[in-house]
Design a protein around this motif. Structure first.
Motif, mmCIF file in Angstrom:
data_model
loop_
_atom_site.group_PDB
_atom_site.id
_atom_site.type_symbol
_atom_site.label_atom_id
_atom_site.label_comp_id
_atom_site.label_asym_id
_atom_site.label_seq_id
_atom_site.Cartn_x
_atom_site.Cartn_y
_atom_site.Cartn_z
ATOM 1 N N TYR A 178 -35.453 31.822 -28.439
ATOM 2 C CA TYR A 178 -34.945 33.147 -28.811
ATOM 3 C C TYR A 178 -35.150 33.425 -30.308
ATOM 4 O O TYR A 178 -35.612 34.505 -30.688
ATOM 5 N N TYR A 224 -33.187 27.158 -25.411
ATOM 6 C CA TYR A 224 -33.128 28.619 -25.303
ATOM 7 C C TYR A 224 -32.908 29.267 -26.671
ATOM 8 O O TYR A 224 -33.504 30.302 -26.981
ATOM 9 N N ASN A 277 -28.081 29.538 -19.904
ATOM 10 C CA ASN A 277 -28.643 30.447 -20.906
ATOM 11 C C ASN A 277 -27.686 31.564 -21.293
ATOM 12 O O ASN A 277 -28.068 32.499 -21.999
ATOM 13 N N ASP A 333 -35.690 33.931 -21.120
ATOM 14 C CA ASP A 333 -35.268 34.094 -19.726
ATOM 15 C C ASP A 333 -36.392 33.804 -18.737
ATOM 16 O O ASP A 333 -36.145 33.718 -17.527
ATOM 17 N N LEU A 334 -37.605 33.651 -19.213
ATOM 18 C CA LEU A 334 -38.707 33.281 -18.319
ATOM 19 C C LEU A 334 -38.603 31.814 -17.896
ATOM 20 O O LEU A 334 -39.171 31.417 -16.874
ATOM 21 N N ALA A 352 -35.130 39.571 -18.734
ATOM 22 C CA ALA A 352 -36.158 39.256 -19.735
ATOM 23 C C ALA A 352 -36.879 40.511 -20.220
ATOM 24 O O ALA A 352 -37.211 40.631 -21.405
ATOM 25 N N GLU A 404 -28.158 34.525 -23.933
ATOM 26 C CA GLU A 404 -28.166 35.890 -23.389
ATOM 27 C C GLU A 404 -27.173 36.775 -24.143
ATOM 28 O O GLU A 404 -27.445 37.957 -24.387
ATOM 29 N N GLY A 423 -36.538 38.614 -24.988
ATOM 30 C CA GLY A 423 -36.155 38.091 -23.681
ATOM 31 C C GLY A 423 -37.030 36.968 -23.168
ATOM 32 O O GLY A 423 -36.901 36.560 -22.011
ATOM 33 N N ALA A 424 -37.897 36.426 -24.025
ATOM 34 C CA ALA A 424 -38.848 35.395 -23.590
ATOM 35 C C ALA A 424 -38.137 34.166 -23.019
ATOM 36 O O ALA A 424 -38.628 33.536 -22.073
ATOM 37 N N THR A 477 -33.136 37.006 -13.475
ATOM 38 C CA THR A 477 -33.583 36.541 -14.791
ATOM 39 C C THR A 477 -34.857 37.257 -15.237
ATOM 40 O O THR A 477 -35.042 37.530 -16.424
#
Length: 461
Positions: free
Chosen positions: A405, A401, A273, A417-418, A341, A277, A414-415, A337
């Motif tokens: 995003y 991802y 990711n 990163d879940l 997020a 990121e 930041g969703a 992580t």
């Protein structure tokens, strides 16, 4: 001249140095060319993208250009992974019988030719960024990064034993990380001095040097039987690899083998990711290329230090087994992580990245555990199966991802990163299950990888 004087670690360092030196610049190049060639904006304004983010007009322009540039980059990533993943499956079984060295030379030649094409595209003004697709061709035909990683680990395992394998795998990961660190740290600085073409020329030179070192210094590690027929593209190899991966083994070794493969796949998916990121940090926190590379450098330094602490101090010197180290590292990664997020300030990002101190422990410790429960003759097949799946998952993870995003950028950036947070938790539970299994049973065994099935098994640590 042999691997004792100049080992596989040197080509690995050079290739990952070249990859990370060129990666941020390559993305910036796609954004730059997309801006003024495809979207016909002023070239002077486009040249500021990713370099000068203090200008509101530049920030707005980047938001317009970024979706198209991301699409070009994502498409190239997909193309350069599909065929290499397929080739990797066949390479594993073939290299077990015909040797690692020819595959190493082939993949490094592909990297060198790919970088030469990048130089040509960058050197021609006004050339559409889609022409970068040409650099995918050598990578596709030579096996690319999945094959190079797989064959490098196989080569290292061939020359190690059960006593020093964990340390050597850790050193390999550390050198790999050092190459990435050096490339990331120097990327923006070298780019500011010599531009796109200059950076790609350096990447080409590094790839050629890695090829020359491999050709001149690395000996073959597999005993090749000339009378043994082994076709490269063979359905028999695929069947044999599948049978080898899923066949019944002593005690719970088959279960541990499958957990190790699944855990590495989940870990690679979670760690894939970084591109998204970077988009988050550019968009939400307005970081430019210099700040992004500084952050990546800090991240790499922390990982290298943590790898030294976990693998050399804890595992090698203090004899801490693989399983506790893996579980601790996964817990830290999950918290990292989760914090990214929900981060709202720069300092929260840096606190979160400090928790990655044990992240470099996961891969070498899982591979070390895996290598101790399978015989030497099956290494190539097992690693080819695992790394092919890793690459396929990585191929889908990046776009996934990006899609998450893009669709949540205005609500919860930041969703995405879940997803890695959840994957780290799943891995954590899998290895806790193995620990519980170990404590309730004495039938989990290690094999000496150099002695195949003939070695007397010993209880797992």
């Amino acid at each position: 001249m042999g691997y004792i004087k100049l080992g596989i670690e040197f080509p690995v360092f050079l290739i990952f140095f070249a990859l990370m030196l060129g990666a941020p610049v390559n993305m910036n190049f796609i954004i730059y060319r997309t801006c003024y060639v495809i979207m016909s904006y002023n070239e002077t304004d486009c040249a500021k993208l990713g370099i000068n983010t203090t200008d509101n007009a530049t920030n707005e322009l980047e938001k317009e250009v970024e979706p198209i540039a991301n699409y070009i980059n994502m498409t190239m990533d997909l193309v350069t992974l599909i065929i290499p993943c397929i080739l990797c499956i066949f390479v594993g079984a073939w290299s077990d019988k015909k040797g690692r060295r020819p595959i190493l030379i082939l993949t490094l030649t592909g990297f060198a030719l790919s970088n030469v094409i990048k130089v040509a595209v960058a050197a021609i003004p006004n050339l559409n960024p889609w022409f970068l697709f040409l650099q995918c061709i050598p990578t596709l035909l030579s096996g690319g990064l999945p094959t190079f990683i797989m064959i490098s680990f196989c080569y290292l395992i061939d020359i190690t034993n059960a006593q020093n394998r964990g340390l050597r795998l850790g050193i390999m990961e550390g050198i790999l990380g050092l190459g990435m660190l050096a490339g990331t740290f120097l990327s923006a600085k070298i780019f500011a001095l010599i531009g796109y073409t200059g950076v790609f020329i350096i990447c080409t030179s590094l790839s050629i040097l890695a090829l020359l070192i491999t050709f001149c210094f690395l000996n073959e590690t597999v005993e090749i039987r000339q009378d043994e027929d082994c076709k490269f593209f063979s359905l028999h190899n695929l069947k044999e690899m599948s049978r080898t991966t899923f066949k019944k083994r002593q005690g719970y070794n088959r279960l541990i083998l499958l957990v190790c493969i699944c855990s590495i796949i989940f870990y690679v998916m979670a760690e894939n990711n970084s591109g998204t990121e970077s988009l988050l940090l550019r968009s939400k926190f307005h970081w430019d290329l210099q700040k992004l590379t500084t952050y990546s450098t800090i991240r790499s330094v922390i990982a290298i230090f943590g790898g030294f602490l976990g693998i050399f101090i804890l595992h090698t010197v203090l004899r801490v087994p693989e399983l506790p180290l893996i579980i601790t590292a996964l817990l830290f990664c999950a918290v990292n992580t989760f914090m990214v997020a929900f981060a709202e300030y720069d300092w929260q990002i840096y606190v979160a990245v400090s928790l990655r101190i044990m992240s470099a422990v996961v891969s070498p410790m899982v591979r070390s555990l895996l290598s101790k429960i399978i015989p030497h003759a099956e290494i190539g097949q097992i690693f080819a199966f695992g790394i092919s799946l890793e690459s396929l998952i990585a191929m889908t993870a990046g776009p996934m991802y990006t899609i998450i995003y893009t669709n949540s950028i205005n609500v919860f950036p930041g969703a995405f990163d879940l997803i890695p947070f959840s994957l780290h938790i799943i891995n954590l539970l899998l290895f806790i299950f193995i620990v519980i299994l170990k404590r309730t049973s004495n039938t989990i065994v290690y094999l000496d990888i150099r002695e195949d099935q003939a070695e007397t098994p010993a209880p797992i640590n």
